[in-house]
Design a protein around this motif. Sequence first.
Motif, PDB file in Angstrom:
ATOM      1  N   LYS A   1      46.590  -0.493 -84.646  1.00  0.00           N
ATOM      2  CA  LYS A   1      46.945   0.919 -84.475  1.00  0.00           C
ATOM      3  C   LYS A   1      46.101   1.536 -83.353  1.00  0.00           C
ATOM      4  O   LYS A   1      46.569   2.379 -82.605  1.00  0.00           O
ATOM      5  N   HIS A   2      44.841   1.099 -83.287  1.00  0.00           N
ATOM      6  CA  HIS A   2      43.947   1.644 -82.257  1.00  0.00           C
ATOM      7  C   HIS A   2      43.240   0.506 -81.512  1.00  0.00           C
ATOM      8  O   HIS A   2      42.753  -0.425 -82.151  1.00  0.00           O
ATOM      9  N   VAL A   3      43.187   0.640 -80.202  1.00  0.00           N
ATOM     10  CA  VAL A   3      42.360  -0.259 -79.392  1.00  0.00           C
ATOM     11  C   VAL A   3      41.516   0.626 -78.480  1.00  0.00           C
ATOM     12  O   VAL A   3      42.053   1.498 -77.794  1.00  0.00           O
ATOM     13  N   CYS A   4      40.197   0.452 -78.514  1.00  0.00           N
ATOM     14  CA  CYS A   4      39.323   1.286 -77.670  1.00  0.00           C
ATOM     15  C   CYS A   4      38.469   0.387 -76.790  1.00  0.00           C
ATOM     16  O   CYS A   4      38.017  -0.662 -77.234  1.00  0.00           O
ATOM     17  N   GLU A   5      38.212   0.884 -75.593  1.00  0.00           N
ATOM     18  CA  GLU A   5      37.414   0.109 -74.629  1.00  0.00           C
ATOM     19  C   GLU A   5      36.046   0.750 -74.418  1.00  0.00           C
ATOM     20  O   GLU A   5      35.930   1.975 -74.356  1.00  0.00           O
ATOM     21  N   THR A   6      35.023  -0.070 -74.324  1.00  0.00           N
ATOM     22  CA  THR A   6      33.675   0.405 -73.965  1.00  0.00           C
ATOM     23  C   THR A   6      33.249  -0.328 -72.699  1.00  0.00           C
ATOM     24  O   THR A   6      33.236  -1.569 -72.683  1.00  0.00           O
ATOM     25  N   THR A   7      32.918   0.421 -71.668  1.00  0.00           N
ATOM     26  CA  THR A   7      32.535  -0.214 -70.403  1.00  0.00           C
ATOM     27  C   THR A   7      31.045  -0.531 -70.405  1.00  0.00           C
ATOM     28  O   THR A   7      30.220   0.348 -70.631  1.00  0.00           O
TER      29      THR A   7
END
Length: 384
Positions: free
Chosen positions: A226-232
């Motif tokens: 449902k959710h995909v989040c990116e951290t750089t």
Amino acid sequence: MVSLEDYKGREQAYVKHVLLERYLEALVHKTASVYPHIVYVDGFAGPWQSANEHHEDTSFGIALRTLRTAKAAWKGKRRDVKMTAILIEKSASAFKELEKLPPKFPDIEIIPQKGDFVGLIPNILSKIPRDAFSFFLLDPKGWRIPLNALQPMLARPNSEVLFNFMFEFINRAASIDDSVVVTGLNELLPSGDWRQQLSQSTTSDQRKEVLVAAFTECLSQAGNFKHVCETTILRPDRDRPLYSLFYGTRHDRGLEVFRDCQVKALEAQAATRAATKVDKAEAKSRQTEMFGSFHEMNENEASTFLESEKNKARAALVALTPDKLNPILYKDLWPLVLAKHVVRLTAVNQLAAQLRKENVIDFPDWEPRRRVPQPHYRCCRKEN
Ligand SMILES: C[S@@+](CC[C@H](N)C(=O)[O-])C[C@H]1O[C@@H](n2cnc3c(N)ncnc32)[C@H](O)[C@@H]1O
């Protein structure tokens, strides 16, 4: 807790481990309250560049410590939760280290597996019982991973993933016109028109946006997340992205907790980068006192970014709130905002309360003395 001392010259791994440690601690403790069995899978376990004799500076070291702590905490409350770590490693010398682990953690089931992670997926899945919650850490050294081959694992119900996308290498590879490289990248990013979008991108920020959006979409599809989040994760001493950590979940609560941990990791990154840059500059010039202000400036990079994300979250909150004919429940609204922006739920709650005061959003169910919206409140745009 992971210690920066163990990460000289690889501070980017420290930031990755701060995020992993914080998130795993919260996740394992919480899921162990519901599931009888938690399984941590480290697809590319290492140890790799570990400076700590007990491997406390490795992903599996962090995970084993977390599993042990959560197990003991629940045992203290008379709840017995089984904890398993499946650790996969291809290199013979690193695998030897993994084989030494089981006697050191008799409270946890540790299954070291030697071989290629992708080829071992069916075997790994067969070791995870149906009633277990599983967390997959995929932290390869390179980027040649066929996403479709991971699909059966990513799609496992009651599972989450943290995937290290080697952004710098992938970005470079995306400009290489070689059939092996092209095929490899097409396997990692099997859908979307990202190649065409890249060809139209003129800045490095635009290229990053295209690749991050493409992998977000591919990972969401493969795992039905449902959710995909990116951290750089940035290079410690330069303002360039090195890799991108992608987190996939099917739960709003996972998203909430992940954003909390991500904010902490970004703050740790800003502090670490500031210190690394100062060290480097000092070593070059030997003039220590010049760099005090430089230090402060770099420490602010997290607050500048987070402030801008908060402003975007405010705009998104307004844009995503429907008119009064189609009100939305607050519990369905905040995840839409957190999914788009690096912002904590507590901050979104405050923004919502502020927008109510400013007569922008209406909460017809708001109760007296409440400071922030409750999950069951309806919300809609205020019509003037
Ligand atoms: C980046 S390191 C992992 C670091 C570890 N996750 C950490 O944070 O401490 C990648 C590891 O994957 C191993 N590896 C490389 N290719 C592999 C494969 N196909 N299957 C399993 N392990 C592999 C390497 O030997 C190396 O130890």
